[in-house]
Design a protein around this motif. Sequence first.
Motif, short mmCIF file in Angstrom:
data_model
loop_
_atom_site.label_atom_id
_atom_site.label_comp_id
_atom_site.label_asym_id
_atom_site.label_seq_id
_atom_site.Cartn_x
_atom_site.Cartn_y
_atom_site.Cartn_z
N THR A 39 0.78 -1.08 -0.07
CA THR A 39 -0.02 0.14 0.00
C THR A 39 0.86 1.12 -0.02
O THR A 39 1.68 1.42 0.48
CB THR A 39 -0.97 0.08 1.18
N GLY A 40 0.39 2.21 -0.64
CA GLY A 40 1.20 3.49 -0.81
C GLY A 40 0.61 4.47 0.34
O GLY A 40 1.23 4.38 1.40
N ALA A 41 -0.39 5.25 0.08
CA ALA A 41 -1.12 6.26 1.01
C ALA A 41 -1.59 5.50 2.09
O ALA A 41 -2.00 5.90 3.32
CB ALA A 41 -2.03 7.09 0.32
N GLY A 42 -2.31 4.06 2.08
CA GLY A 42 -2.78 3.43 2.69
C GLY A 42 -4.25 2.95 2.63
O GLY A 42 -4.65 2.18 3.38
N GLN A 43 -4.89 3.57 1.64
CA GLN A 43 -6.33 3.17 1.61
C GLN A 43 -6.51 1.63 1.26
O GLN A 43 -7.38 1.17 1.99
CB GLN A 43 -6.93 4.02 0.54
N TRP A 44 -5.75 1.17 0.53
CA TRP A 44 -5.82 -0.35 0.22
C TRP A 44 -5.53 -1.07 1.49
O TRP A 44 -6.23 -2.19 1.89
CB TRP A 44 -5.08 -0.82 -1.08
N GLY A 45 -4.67 -0.84 1.98
CA GLY A 45 -3.88 -1.49 3.23
C GLY A 45 -5.01 -1.46 4.32
O GLY A 45 -5.60 -2.47 5.15
N SER A 46 -5.84 -0.32 4.49
CA SER A 46 -6.53 -0.12 5.55
C SER A 46 -7.99 -0.80 5.21
O SER A 46 -8.48 -1.58 6.11
CB SER A 46 -7.23 1.22 5.52
N ALA A 47 -8.47 -0.96 3.87
CA ALA A 47 -9.71 -2.00 3.50
C ALA A 47 -9.33 -3.40 3.93
O ALA A 47 -10.21 -4.06 4.04
CB ALA A 47 -9.82 -1.44 1.94
N LEU A 48 -8.12 -3.74 3.30
CA LEU A 48 -7.75 -5.05 3.56
C LEU A 48 -7.63 -5.41 4.92
O LEU A 48 -8.07 -6.58 5.21
CB LEU A 48 -6.41 -5.48 2.68
N SER A 49 -7.14 -4.73 5.85
CA SER A 49 -6.94 -4.86 7.12
C SER A 49 -8.30 -5.00 7.85
O SER A 49 -8.51 -6.04 8.47
CB SER A 49 -6.39 -3.26 7.82
N PHE A 50 -9.33 -4.21 7.40
CA PHE A 50 -10.91 -4.38 8.31
C PHE A 50 -11.44 -6.00 7.31
O PHE A 50 -11.79 -6.43 8.40
CB PHE A 50 -11.43 -3.20 7.52
N ALA A 51 -11.08 -6.01 6.33
CA ALA A 51 -11.62 -7.23 5.66
C ALA A 51 -11.16 -8.49 6.28
O ALA A 51 -11.89 -9.67 6.60
CB ALA A 51 -11.50 -7.06 4.04
N THR A 52 -9.73 -8.55 6.53
CA THR A 52 -9.07 -9.67 7.14
C THR A 52 -9.33 -9.84 8.46
O THR A 52 -9.65 -11.13 8.92
CB THR A 52 -7.64 -9.66 6.82
N MET A 53 -9.80 -8.75 9.07
CA MET A 53 -10.17 -8.91 10.62
C MET A 53 -11.70 -9.62 10.68
O MET A 53 -11.95 -10.46 11.40
CB MET A 53 -10.39 -7.55 11.14
N LEU A 54 -12.46 -8.96 9.58
CA LEU A 54 -13.92 -9.69 9.69
C LEU A 54 -13.67 -11.32 9.31
O LEU A 54 -14.71 -12.01 9.83
CB LEU A 54 -14.48 -8.95 8.67
N PHE A 55 -12.78 -11.64 8.59
CA PHE A 55 -12.94 -13.11 8.45
C PHE A 55 -11.78 -13.92 9.03
O PHE A 55 -11.57 -15.09 8.81
CB PHE A 55 -12.56 -13.23 6.74
N GLY A 56 -11.28 -13.33 10.09
CA GLY A 56 -10.22 -13.88 10.95
C GLY A 56 -8.96 -14.49 10.24
O GLY A 56 -8.35 -15.36 10.66
N LEU A 57 -8.20 -13.51 9.25
CA LEU A 57 -7.43 -13.84 8.55
C LEU A 57 -6.01 -12.93 9.15
O LEU A 57 -6.41 -11.67 9.67
CB LEU A 57 -7.35 -13.64 7.15
N LYS A 58 -4.85 -13.08 8.92
CA LYS A 58 -3.72 -12.45 9.39
C LYS A 58 -3.29 -11.70 8.20
O LYS A 58 -3.32 -12.21 7.06
CB LYS A 58 -2.69 -13.44 10.16
N LEU A 59 -3.02 -10.52 8.37
CA LEU A 59 -2.41 -9.65 7.39
C LEU A 59 -1.02 -9.07 7.84
O LEU A 59 -1.06 -8.39 8.91
CB LEU A 59 -3.55 -8.71 7.11
N THR A 60 -0.42 -8.89 6.77
CA THR A 60 0.65 -8.07 6.62
C THR A 60 0.76 -7.05 5.89
O THR A 60 0.71 -7.54 4.58
CB THR A 60 2.39 -9.06 6.61
N VAL A 61 1.15 -5.88 6.04
CA VAL A 61 0.90 -4.78 4.94
C VAL A 61 2.53 -4.25 4.77
O VAL A 61 2.91 -3.59 5.83
CB VAL A 61 0.05 -3.71 5.44
#
Length: 327
Positions: A1-23
């Motif tokens: 992610t650059g400015a962080g919008q995609w990283g933020s969206a993916l962070s929220f989504a992976t939280m909902l699905f119980g997945l671990k995320l590294t950005v």
Amino acid sequence: TGAGQWGSALSFATMLFGLKLTVYMVKVSYMQKPYRAILMRTWGAEVVPSPSNRTKYGRSILEKDPDNPGSLGIAISEALEDAISHEDTKYSLGSVLNHVLLHQTVIGLEAIKQLEAVDEFPDIVIGCVGGGSNFAGISYPFYYLVRSGKAPKKTRFLAVEPASCPSMTKGEYMYDYGDTAGLTPLLKMYTLGHDFIPPPIHAGGLRYHGAAPTMSLLKKAGVYESTAYNQVEVFEAARLFAQTEGIVPAPESAHAIKAVIDEAIKAKQKGEEKVILFNLSGHGLLDLAAYQDFLDGKLPAHEYPAEAIQRSIEKIKAVLLEKGIRP
């Protein structure tokens, strides 16, 4: 992610699905926008400023240049290396590749419905471009209507870039890698060269060396236009927008706003009425440090020299020719 919008969206989504995320977040944006990283961490993500010591490629970059500000190309390379190195890991991307652009078109489809409600259709569709998903999202559904003869008028499509990273405006249409390390498949696109490192402008989401293949093809065919502005004139437009609309726009969206203002002034001077549609893709409340630099007169008006761009492109051509690939 650059400015962080995609990283933020993916962070929220992976939280909902119980997945671990590294950005892997571009280092200069990580430093400029610390609250964006805090958002991602709040939703459970691990956020790594890129280039980092986490990957072999990141370490190689830092050995050559410990102060490297990073780029989306480098962050993609690190994320890909991480995914390749772990069997239980997948890589998810938020721009550039054509299927991502198609996912984003829900925005344009909604805009069509909104304009139908007020019996309007745009003369011009404007959006900012880094990899291309933002502008494709708003413009592709309208292009479909124009192309299929279903539109009530002929519409112009204007892509807006930073003058410091003008891939569609000053880049070359050729095969290139989507990341700096050359791990991705080759893509036919407008590019400044995959090892191009833009200046550390505040519009982190637009610091990408190339443009999506389908969007590049439309530009090559003369369907899409492009223009580029330096960040000082962009923030001047952003301030005017904030004063008139009460919304502080993100630096990326402010590029589109600058073009909207210019097109509106042209129409006014010609005595023409124009319906101008643009994508206000984010607020700038996490970018107030950039606004402070602008208001204090500390914001540099970066424009990347044409000769430096050409050197980068020629270097990539040489790499491809060594591999037996015609650029």
